[in-house]
Design a protein around this motif. Structure first.
Motif, PDB file in Angstrom:
ATOM      1  N   LEU A  96     -52.631  43.708  61.567  1.00 31.65           N
ATOM      2  CA  LEU A  96     -52.823  45.135  61.328  1.00 31.65           C
ATOM      3  C   LEU A  96     -51.850  45.628  60.260  1.00 31.65           C
ATOM      4  CD1 LEU A  96     -54.479  47.499  62.383  1.00 31.65           C
ATOM      5  CD2 LEU A  96     -52.708  47.941  64.045  1.00 31.65           C
ATOM      6  N   LEU A  97     -50.613  45.151  60.342  1.00 30.46           N
ATOM      7  CA  LEU A  97     -49.600  45.544  59.367  1.00 30.46           C
ATOM      8  C   LEU A  97     -49.934  45.030  57.984  1.00 30.46           C
ATOM      9  CD1 LEU A  97     -46.189  45.086  61.117  1.00 30.46           C
ATOM     10  CD2 LEU A  97     -46.909  47.054  59.808  1.00 30.46           C
ATOM     11  N   ILE A  98     -50.347  43.747  57.907  1.00 26.91           N
ATOM     12  CA  ILE A  98     -50.619  43.167  56.590  1.00 26.91           C
ATOM     13  C   ILE A  98     -51.744  43.920  55.900  1.00 26.91           C
ATOM     14  CG2 ILE A  98     -51.492  41.092  55.443  1.00 26.91           C
ATOM     15  CD1 ILE A  98     -49.863  39.525  57.565  1.00 26.91           C
ATOM     16  N   SER A 122     -52.632  46.987  56.521  1.00 26.89           N
ATOM     17  CA  SER A 122     -52.186  48.349  56.208  1.00 26.89           C
ATOM     18  C   SER A 122     -51.283  48.363  54.989  1.00 26.89           C
ATOM     19  CB  SER A 122     -51.443  48.954  57.389  1.00 26.89           C
ATOM     20  OG  SER A 122     -52.273  49.011  58.492  1.00 26.89           O
ATOM     21  N   LEU A 123     -50.443  47.338  54.836  1.00 23.43           N
ATOM     22  CA  LEU A 123     -49.552  47.290  53.679  1.00 23.43           C
ATOM     23  C   LEU A 123     -50.367  47.108  52.405  1.00 23.43           C
ATOM     24  CD1 LEU A 123     -46.546  45.207  55.035  1.00 23.43           C
ATOM     25  CD2 LEU A 123     -46.761  47.663  54.847  1.00 23.43           C
ATOM     26  N   ARG A 158     -53.378  48.243  52.079  1.00 18.51           N
ATOM     27  CA  ARG A 158     -53.981  49.562  51.896  1.00 18.51           C
ATOM     28  C   ARG A 158     -53.008  50.506  51.194  1.00 18.51           C
ATOM     29  NH1 ARG A 158     -58.350  51.673  55.254  1.00 18.51           N
ATOM     30  NH2 ARG A 158     -58.035  50.248  56.973  1.00 18.51           N
TER      31      ARG A 158
END
Lengths: 275, 215
Positions: A208-210, A212-213, A215
């Motif tokens: 999810l973080l990867i 979002s980053l 994005r």
């Protein structure tokens, strides 16, 4: 929650037509006003005024029912907790001592009971004005109103981005959870211990973080290309000019603070206990 | 006035002194590191998407007792703080928590919003360390120890602020607030230690390698 991630409902009441900045100021002044007191009468009258305003804004009760339930349940739990931890706090404030009932060492007094009721109503009295703001302000106007009351536009724009991306990120998170569950990672109470489950959440958080980053990179590049942050000020698409009703409400907001401070210093100094 | 009278008690004075000390400490620390304080476009987007993530991930929680649960979203504050710095950390906590409260419950619990914001702020101090970078994967043992320390400081600073808010603004009894804060802090620290910091290490390790590598 609709696709913009906000609770906005389109209607044509005069509260919808109010400037977002005025509504935000009203919300802030109302909250400060409530914070000043510890008095049942004030809270009851504010709750009544608040719900009349909600009625005027034509917000269907069905939409706000669950939110009201949340607060009611929260305050009930909070009151029980308060009664168990500090059963004599109300008596200290009121200066009288009358026992309601005893359980072992606990001596719950009538004063504390009344105090927890007052406290519950205090929380409830902030609710209607917050709902009013959330349901009648268009999310795009929300950012411009934040900017108008003095918050830097970059921060206001960040709030706008957050509202825009809440539904997208939530969808993505659900996909990742389903994918991980299909692979046999467990998030249920039955399947694994508490620390095992906690560690399993890392397997959601990393993908999810990867994404979002990534994005963040894409969106910020697009904004840079369009010249975001070039000037110290910016204009907003959803910005309204002040009308007479706006000024009226502005006066009411500031008046509330002045009346509040006056009342606090003269009539309603402390915790109100009538019996 | 009642407000000032209640401040004059011992607890009130001590908490005020602590707040002043924290503010001074933060100010001196930021000055000595001397990175520029303005926020770039990337920071703006990071705050927005970080806050959206915070709100989304707030659905994930493991209840462990009455009114207390492991909230995975707290880990995000530490991660965003470490990647983008203290200002982004603070605002992700503040905006994320406030928006989530508003959209889920219809009312915002301001004193606890500051708890999240403080955790984000203090977690961001590791970013000011010039030898540390998640993006290029520069991370070592002392950085990891520092991250744990900063998160403890953040939790302490947040506790003081939410204590002051709950007692003086919301009018809660002090003993009850202490108990709630202790419970919340234990669960927050567990989440940061078990989920947050390992996630930062994993991200940094992933970034330090090339994308093509034999497993």
């Amino acid at each position: 929650m609709n696709r913009t991630g906000s609770l906005y409902i389109e209607k044509t009441s005069f509260i919808h037509n109010l400037n977002g900045a005025v509504k935000l100021l009203l919300l802030i002044c109302w909250t400060v006003f409530i914070f000043l007191f510890m008095d049942l009468r004030v809270f009851l009258s504010m709750i009544i005024i608040g719900f009349i305003l909600l009625k005027m804004a034509q917000i269907p009760f069905k939409k706000i029912k669950t939110l009201i339930w949340f607060v009611v349940i929260f305050t009930i739990f909070n009151s029980i907790f308060l009664l168990l931890i500090t059963p004599e706090y109300g008596s200290e404030l009121a200066g009288t001592y009358s026992t309601f009932f005893e359980i072992g060492n606990l001596n719950i007094t009538y004063e504390t009971l009344f105090f927890s009721l007052t406290l519950s109503l205090k929380y409830l009295s902030i609710l209607p004005i917050t709902l009013l703001f959330l349901f009648t302000t268009h999310p795009s106007e929300f950012a411009s109103s934040l900017n108008k009351i003095g918050i830097p536009y970059k921060v206001a724009y960040a709030v706008n981005i957050a509202l825009r991306y809440i539904p997208d990120v939530t969808d993505e998170m659900k996909n990742i959870i389903n994918a991980q569950e299909a692979r046999g990672v467990c998030f249920n109470k039955k399947d694994a211990g508490i620390f095992k489950r906690l560690k399993n959440y890392v397997t959601i958080l990393i993908p999810l973080l990867i994404s979002s980053l990534n994005r963040v990179e894409i969106v910020s590049n697009a904004m840079d290309l369009r010249g975001f942050g070039r000037y110290k000020k910016r204009t907003w698409y959803h910005q309204k000019t002040f009308s007479i009703i706006d000024f009226l409400f502005l006066m009411i907001s500031f008046g509330m603070i002045i009346v509040g401070i006056y009342l606090k210093n003269t009539l309603l100094k402390n915790f109100w206990y009538p019996f | 006035m009642g407000f000032f009278k209640s401040l004059a008690t011992m607890q009130g004075l001590i908490s005020l002194i602590i707040v002043v000390l924290i503010c001074l400490g933060v100010y001196i620390f930021a000055k000595s590191k001397g990175k520029k304080a303005s926020i770039s476009t990337k920071d703006v987007v990071a705050i927005g998407i970080g806050a959206a993530l915070f709100a989304a991930v707030s659905f994930l929680s493991i209840p462990i007792g009455p009114n207390t649960s492991f909230r995975i979203a707290i880990a995000l504050l530490v991660i965003f703080g470490a990647i983008y710095g203290p200002i982004v950390g603070f605002l992700v906590g503040f905006i994320g928590h406030a928006l989530n409260d508003a959209l889920m419950y219809g009312s915002v619990w301001w004193s606890w919003v500051f708890m999240s914001a403080m955790i984000g702020l203090f977690a961001g101090f590791i970013f000011l360390n010039k030898s540390f970078s998640v993006k290029t994967g520069q991370i070592n043992k002392s950085h990891i120890i520092k991250m744990y320390l900063y998160s403890i400081f953040g939790i302490l600073a947040g506790s003081v602020v939410s204590y002051l808010g709950d007692v003086f603004l919301y009018g809660e009894p002090a003993d009850k607030v202490w108990l709630q804060i202790i419970l919340a802090n234990i669960s927050n620290f567990v989440v940061i230690a078990v989920v947050g910091i390992p996630a930062i290490i994993a991200l940094a390790k992933r970034n330090s390698k090339g994308s093509l590598e034999k497993e």
